[in-house]
Design an enzyme around this catalytic site. Structure first.
Site, short mmCIF file in Angstrom:
data_model
loop_
_atom_site.label_atom_id
_atom_site.label_comp_id
_atom_site.label_asym_id
_atom_site.label_seq_id
_atom_site.Cartn_x
_atom_site.Cartn_y
_atom_site.Cartn_z
N HIS A 81 46.28 54.08 57.79
CA HIS A 81 45.33 53.08 57.33
C HIS A 81 46.04 51.75 57.05
O HIS A 81 47.27 51.67 56.97
CB HIS A 81 44.61 53.53 56.07
CG HIS A 81 45.51 53.68 54.87
ND1 HIS A 81 46.39 54.74 54.71
CD2 HIS A 81 45.67 52.90 53.75
CE1 HIS A 81 47.05 54.60 53.57
NE2 HIS A 81 46.64 53.49 52.97
N HIS A 84 49.99 52.41 57.66
CA HIS A 84 50.98 53.28 57.03
C HIS A 84 50.35 54.62 56.66
O HIS A 84 49.12 54.76 56.59
CB HIS A 84 51.61 52.61 55.80
CG HIS A 84 50.63 52.18 54.76
ND1 HIS A 84 49.83 51.06 54.89
CD2 HIS A 84 50.31 52.70 53.54
CE1 HIS A 84 49.06 50.92 53.81
NE2 HIS A 84 49.35 51.90 52.99
N ASP A 140 45.66 48.69 54.10
CA ASP A 140 45.08 48.55 52.76
C ASP A 140 43.91 47.57 52.73
O ASP A 140 44.00 46.45 53.26
CB ASP A 140 46.15 48.09 51.77
CG ASP A 140 47.18 49.16 51.47
OD1 ASP A 140 46.84 50.35 51.57
OD2 ASP A 140 48.33 48.80 51.15
N ARG A 174 52.07 49.39 43.05
CA ARG A 174 51.84 48.52 44.21
C ARG A 174 51.17 47.23 43.82
O ARG A 174 50.27 47.20 42.95
CB ARG A 174 50.96 49.26 45.23
CG ARG A 174 50.85 48.57 46.58
CD ARG A 174 49.81 49.25 47.45
NE ARG A 174 48.46 48.84 47.11
CZ ARG A 174 47.36 49.46 47.52
NH1 ARG A 174 47.45 50.57 48.24
NH2 ARG A 174 46.17 49.01 47.18
#
Length: 288
Positions: free
Chosen positions: A114, A264, A116, A279
């Site tokens: 995917h 990723h 983000d 993150r």
């Protein structure tokens, strides 16, 4: 579907040398480990320029032994833009810092290729992930170079994709945790976003595949069966090792990736052990 054509896609021409950082490529086209930088210290404009060039060239950068506070993590991200406050994920010590905690009580869900927050009208330009606690073995993250994946498509497929637009919708993932008024409010705030199936990076003019299995629901103006067949073919391009690099985490490792140019996959092979990550994502522009 046409037969895939794996073609060399790396730019093997000599690159300008770096003066302020040490860079070691992880593959021909994607991933580089950076040494000689302490991310806890403020950057200089000159160091920022070198790191930004490295990010554009290699798409994901890895930094070892970086023990950052949440404030330092956020401040590093601010050199590239405004940090996003994620609408659905839990936060750490600052609203801009997401905490991703997985273990026996919360199995991994990030083990799908995917990009983000592609459901946003202006998806993130980049994501910066820091390892707080990782298992002794397992929990690696893989990245795929979606520009190289586009380059490897047959010519007829590239022509077919011209002008196509796809719908990205959070209800396929985060929406499954919501119901009733909570879901309705979220849908009003984050309606489906429409992006080009093939996106062009403004800095380089590189074209890349910009659909992903988590958030992309369908391609506009195609019959459902044709849309699903085409999307499944495009989703699978991220799965080819020729386009990938892989990181084995250690506490203090930081990965910074161009969220526009990559997908990723976080391996969930460490269950029931604990993996704790933090993150920051950086707001980008409207894909074109």
């Amino acid at each position: 579907m046409p037969v895939r054509e794996l073609t060399p896609t790396g730019d093997f021409s000599p690159r300008a040398p770096y003066e302020l950082i040490e860079l070691a490529p992880c593959s021909p086209t994607i991933g580089a480990e950076i040494a000689g930088v302490d991310l806890a210290r403020p950057l200089t404009p000159e160091l920022f320029q070198e790191l930004n060039r490295a990010l554009l060239e290699w798409k994901v950068l890895f930094f070892r032994d970086q023990h950052l506070t949440a404030h330092q993590h956020r401040d590093f991200a601010r050199w590239w833009g405004v940090p996003e406050i994620h609408p659905f994920l839990p936060k750490a010590d600052l609203p801009e810092v997401v905490r991703l905690s997985r273990g026996a009580d919360s199995p991994a869900v990030e083990n799908v290729w995917h990009s983000d927050v592609s459901f946003d009208v202006t998806p993130p330009m980049g994501s910066i992930l820091r390892a707080v606690h990782v298992p002794d073995v397992g929990g690696d993250t893989l990245w795929a170079d979606m520009a190289a994946a586009y380059d490897g498509l047959p010519g007829a497929m590239k022509s077919r994709l011209q002008g196509l637009r796809a719908v990205h919708d959070f209800t396929q993932s985060f929406g499954k945790r919501l119901s009733g008024e909570d879901l309705t409010r979220a849908q009003e705030k984050y309606p489906p976003a429409v992006h080009p199936v093939v996106r062009t990076l403004p800095e380089s003019g590189r074209k890349l595949i910009y659909v992903n299995r988590i958030f992309t629901s369908h391609i506009e103006d195609l019959e459902p069966e044709e849309s699903r067949e085409l999307l499944d073919f495009l989703f699978d391009q991220a799965r080819h090792p020729e386009y990938q690099c892989r990181l084995r985490w250690r506490p203090g490792t930081v990965a910074f990736w161009d969220n526009r140019a990559t997908q990723h996959y976080a391996s969930g092979d460490y269950y029931p052990h604990t993996r704790l990550m933090e993150r920051v994502t950086i707001i980008g522009d409207r894909p074109a």
